[in-house]
Design a protein around this motif. Structure first.
Motif, PDB file in Angstrom:
ATOM      1  N   UNK A 130       0.807  -1.204   0.000  1.00  0.00           N
ATOM      2  CA  UNK A 130       0.000   0.000   0.000  1.00  0.00           C
ATOM      3  C   UNK A 130       0.844   1.259   0.000  1.00  0.00           C
ATOM      4  N   UNK A 131       0.137   2.384  -0.162  1.00  0.00           N
ATOM      5  CA  UNK A 131       0.779   3.701  -0.116  1.00  0.00           C
ATOM      6  C   UNK A 131      -0.049   4.612   0.768  1.00  0.00           C
ATOM      7  N   UNK A 132       0.607   5.568   1.399  1.00  0.00           N
ATOM      8  CA  UNK A 132      -0.099   6.502   2.265  1.00  0.00           C
ATOM      9  C   UNK A 132      -1.091   7.311   1.448  1.00  0.00           C
ATOM     10  N   UNK A 133      -2.329   7.378   1.952  1.00  0.00           N
ATOM     11  CA  UNK A 133      -3.387   8.160   1.323  1.00  0.00           C
ATOM     12  C   UNK A 133      -4.148   8.857   2.441  1.00  0.00           C
ATOM     13  N   UNK A 134      -3.859  10.141   2.657  1.00  0.00           N
ATOM     14  CA  UNK A 134      -4.437  10.836   3.791  1.00  0.00           C
ATOM     15  C   UNK A 134      -4.012  10.154   5.076  1.00  0.00           C
ATOM     16  N   UNK A 135      -4.961   9.863   5.944  1.00  0.00           N
ATOM     17  CA  UNK A 135      -4.646   9.209   7.214  1.00  0.00           C
ATOM     18  C   UNK A 135      -4.643   7.687   7.102  1.00  0.00           C
ATOM     19  N   UNK A 136      -4.867   7.158   5.896  1.00  0.00           N
ATOM     20  CA  UNK A 136      -4.902   5.716   5.723  1.00  0.00           C
ATOM     21  C   UNK A 136      -3.911   5.225   4.694  1.00  0.00           C
ATOM     22  N   UNK A 137      -4.180   4.016   4.183  1.00  0.00           N
ATOM     23  CA  UNK A 137      -3.330   3.441   3.147  1.00  0.00           C
ATOM     24  C   UNK A 137      -4.212   2.912   2.028  1.00  0.00           C
ATOM     25  N   UNK A 138      -3.661   2.971   0.821  1.00  0.00           N
ATOM     26  CA  UNK A 138      -4.375   2.527  -0.368  1.00  0.00           C
ATOM     27  C   UNK A 138      -3.593   1.402  -1.027  1.00  0.00           C
ATOM     28  N   UNK A 139      -4.253   0.276  -1.239  1.00  0.00           N
ATOM     29  CA  UNK A 139      -3.685  -0.828  -2.004  1.00  0.00           C
ATOM     30  C   UNK A 139      -4.364  -0.850  -3.367  1.00  0.00           C
ATOM     31  N   UNK A 140      -3.591  -1.068  -4.416  1.00  0.00           N
ATOM     32  CA  UNK A 140      -4.154  -1.069  -5.763  1.00  0.00           C
ATOM     33  C   UNK A 140      -3.650  -2.275  -6.548  1.00  0.00           C
ATOM     34  N   UNK A 141      -4.420  -2.712  -7.561  1.00  0.00           N
ATOM     35  CA  UNK A 141      -3.968  -3.838  -8.381  1.00  0.00           C
ATOM     36  C   UNK A 141      -2.616  -3.588  -9.040  1.00  0.00           C
ATOM     37  N   UNK A 142      -2.380  -2.371  -9.540  1.00  0.00           N
ATOM     38  CA  UNK A 142      -1.125  -2.096 -10.249  1.00  0.00           C
ATOM     39  C   UNK A 142       0.060  -2.065  -9.302  1.00  0.00           C
ATOM     40  N   UNK A 143      -0.102  -1.445  -8.145  1.00  0.00           N
ATOM     41  CA  UNK A 143       1.025  -1.260  -7.221  1.00  0.00           C
ATOM     42  C   UNK A 143       1.262  -2.473  -6.335  1.00  0.00           C
ATOM     43  N   UNK A 144       0.180  -3.147  -5.921  1.00  0.00           N
ATOM     44  CA  UNK A 144       0.308  -4.194  -4.906  1.00  0.00           C
ATOM     45  C   UNK A 144      -0.101  -5.582  -5.386  1.00  0.00           C
ATOM     46  N   UNK A 145      -0.749  -5.661  -6.565  1.00  0.00           N
ATOM     47  CA  UNK A 145      -1.189  -6.959  -7.057  1.00  0.00           C
ATOM     48  C   UNK A 145      -2.396  -7.508  -6.321  1.00  0.00           C
ATOM     49  N   UNK A 146      -3.050  -6.679  -5.514  1.00  0.00           N
ATOM     50  CA  UNK A 146      -4.236  -7.081  -4.772  1.00  0.00           C
ATOM     51  C   UNK A 146      -5.461  -6.395  -5.376  1.00  0.00           C
ATOM     52  N   UNK A 147      -6.641  -6.746  -4.873  1.00  0.00           N
ATOM     53  CA  UNK A 147      -7.797  -5.920  -5.160  1.00  0.00           C
ATOM     54  C   UNK A 147      -7.524  -4.531  -4.572  1.00  0.00           C
ATOM     55  N   UNK A 148      -8.267  -3.543  -5.036  1.00  0.00           N
ATOM     56  CA  UNK A 148      -8.068  -2.190  -4.536  1.00  0.00           C
ATOM     57  C   UNK A 148      -8.797  -1.974  -3.222  1.00  0.00           C
ATOM     58  N   UNK A 149      -8.089  -1.456  -2.221  1.00  0.00           N
ATOM     59  CA  UNK A 149      -8.685  -1.191  -0.913  1.00  0.00           C
ATOM     60  C   UNK A 149      -8.116   0.091  -0.331  1.00  0.00           C
ATOM     61  N   UNK A 150      -8.972   0.817   0.383  1.00  0.00           N
ATOM     62  CA  UNK A 150      -8.509   1.875   1.286  1.00  0.00           C
ATOM     63  C   UNK A 150      -8.782   1.395   2.699  1.00  0.00           C
ATOM     64  N   UNK A 151      -7.837   1.645   3.612  1.00  0.00           N
ATOM     65  CA  UNK A 151      -8.010   1.245   5.017  1.00  0.00           C
ATOM     66  C   UNK A 151      -7.414   2.323   5.913  1.00  0.00           C
ATOM     67  N   UNK A 152      -8.114   2.603   7.004  1.00  0.00           N
ATOM     68  CA  UNK A 152      -7.647   3.567   8.003  1.00  0.00           C
ATOM     69  C   UNK A 152      -8.011   3.035   9.389  1.00  0.00           C
ATOM     70  N   UNK A 153      -7.299   3.521  10.404  1.00  0.00           N
ATOM     71  CA  UNK A 153      -7.517   3.034  11.761  1.00  0.00           C
ATOM     72  C   UNK A 153      -7.443   4.174  12.759  1.00  0.00           C
ATOM     73  N   UNK A 154      -8.325   4.128  13.759  1.00  0.00           N
ATOM     74  CA  UNK A 154      -8.346   5.125  14.835  1.00  0.00           C
ATOM     75  C   UNK A 154      -8.363   4.434  16.199  1.00  0.00           C
ATOM     76  N   UNK A 155      -7.890   5.142  17.205  1.00  0.00           N
ATOM     77  CA  UNK A 155      -7.876   4.684  18.592  1.00  0.00           C
ATOM     78  C   UNK A 155      -8.718   5.644  19.425  1.00  0.00           C
ATOM     79  N   UNK A 156      -9.549   5.081  20.307  1.00  0.00           N
ATOM     80  CA  UNK A 156     -10.334   5.912  21.232  1.00  0.00           C
ATOM     81  C   UNK A 156      -9.490   6.243  22.455  1.00  0.00           C
ATOM     82  N   UNK A 157      -9.592   7.459  22.916  1.00  0.00           N
ATOM     83  CA  UNK A 157      -8.836   7.863  24.105  1.00  0.00           C
ATOM     84  C   UNK A 157      -9.330   7.068  25.317  1.00  0.00           C
TER      85      UNK A 157
END
Length: 394
Positions: free
Chosen positions: A366-393
């Motif tokens: 993946x590559x950094x995309x805003x506060x998350x990461x983006x995986x793409x077929x061309x760059x990663x050989x996977x299906x395309x996904x955006x993923x982000x994660x947060x923690x509650x205080x």
């Protein structure tokens, strides 16, 4: 079937697929299976050839054609042997006439071109329609990766997921004893990484808010060593009903399924509000990251439908935030490459829920995309996904 009859069958199927895309009907695979169920005269070679023609025509046409014949004629313009079959032979297509509609070649519908994440430029577009590989996830509740590899000598490790094995095209995974025993599940490498992003551990309370048929639920249970509790919920009764046989095959016993009422999800989840260690929101989306598998979904998406999906994603994120306990984790994922469903959605949510802290993702690729990461077929050989994660205080 003669070659011309195969072309005509493909045209008839494309007409059905185009109408289903227009009206919200069944998926292409389902329509193809139904078509041949009533045409017993078509042998396996015929079915394979027709299916190949249908998907070649779909992949070529980013914009939804008006007719299946226009889609097939577009393909035939690039194939002399194919255009020669438009000769009016019995059971074949009528001859091509000057001025007849021909579908243009394109990968991305014109209205979507400027809505992709900036990381997905023109150079990446062709990969969005390449054939997807067949990936398996090894179920650590039942097997080790090395053991499975020994039984599947044709497999190779996936580059990014430590639990993944990649098999050659045409491998009948669901006919193999390893699948029947629950030692493996068919799951794209990208989906495997998303489950790992949740970092679920033994003994946790985990909510898979949009669980569907349970692919990521199974992966989460394996990460938890089948210890703890997973609440797998969805608003789609049909998809949720397909989970139980998969749980039994995988040896998973910690999952509780809940059917949700759309826009009233918290009513069914009131007892775990503010208690979840991890909430995974694999939200309904445009599916632009999975065109490799379902290219006709380009024909189903409209600006209005996309707007509804973006609003639904925002709502589900707010539901998920209410379920988190202090110190809990929220993971948001979409199989989309569009900015408004990916980093744009995450950015707006982060402002709306400012008490949550964005966390870095410890996944490969993946590559950094805003506060998350983006995986793409061309760059990663996977299906395309955006993923982000947060923690509650705390």
């Amino acid at each position: 079937m003669t070659p011309a009859a195969r072309v005509q069958a493909a045209i008839e199927l494309l007409d059905e697929i185009i109408e289903a895309a227009r009206s919200g009907g069944a998926a292409a695979d389902t329509l193809i299976a139904r078509y041949f169920k009533t045409r017993r005269y078509a042998g396996s070679k015929d079915r394979r050839a027709v299916r190949e023609l249908v998907y070649r025509a779909i992949r070529r046409s980013g914009e939804r054609p008006a007719l299946g014949r226009a889609a097939m004629l577009g393909l035939a313009q690039e194939d002399e042997a194919l255009i020669a079959l438009f000769d009016g032979a019995p059971h074949g297509p009528a001859p091509f006439e000057a001025g007849e509609a021909i579908a243009d070649a394109s990968v991305v519908p014109a209205w979507l071109r400027d809505r992709f994440d900036p990381l997905v430029d023109e150079a990446e577009f062709p990969a969005l329609l390449e054939r997807a590989p067949l990936d398996l996830r090894v179920n650590r509740l039942k097997a080790f990766v090395d053991e499975v590899r020994a039984e599947l000598p044709e497999s190779v490790p996936t580059p990014l997921s430590p639990l993944g094995l990649r098999l050659p095209e045409g491998f009948a995974a669901e006919d193999h004893p390893l699948w029947h025993s629950g030692a493996v599940e068919v799951q794209d490498e990208g989906s495997q990484l998303l489950s790992q992003a949740a970092a679920a551990k033994r003994g946790m309370l985990v909510v898979d808010l949009c669980a569907g048929a349970g692919g990521k639920t199974l992966a989460l249970a394996a990460e938890m060593a089948n210890e703890g509790r997973i609440v797998a919920s969805d608003a789609d009764r049909s998809r949720l009903s397909r989970m139980q046989p998969r749980l039994e095959r995988a040896g998973v016993t910690i999952v509780e399924q809940r059917l949700l009422n759309p826009m009233r999800e918290l009513e069914a989840l009131a007892d775990i509000r503010g208690k979840a260690d991890v909430v995974l929101v694999d939200a309904p989306c445009s599916g632009t990251g999975t065109w490799r598998r379902n290219p006709e979904t380009r024909w189903r998406l409209t600006p209005e439908r996309l707007s509804r999906l973006v609003n639904l994603q925002a709502h589900l994120l707010d539901v998920a935030a209410e379920l988190m306990k202090p110190g809990g984790t929220l993971v948001y994922a979409v199989c989309s490459l569009l900015a408004e469903e990916g980093f744009g959605q995450a950015e707006v949510f982060g402002r709306r829920r400012s008490a949550l802290v964005s966390e870095a993702l410890d996944i490969s690729g993946g590559r950094a995309s805003g506060s998350g990461r983006l995986l793409t077929p061309a760059h990663d050989g996977t299906d395309g996904f955006f993923v982000a994660r947060w923690k509650a205080s705390c």
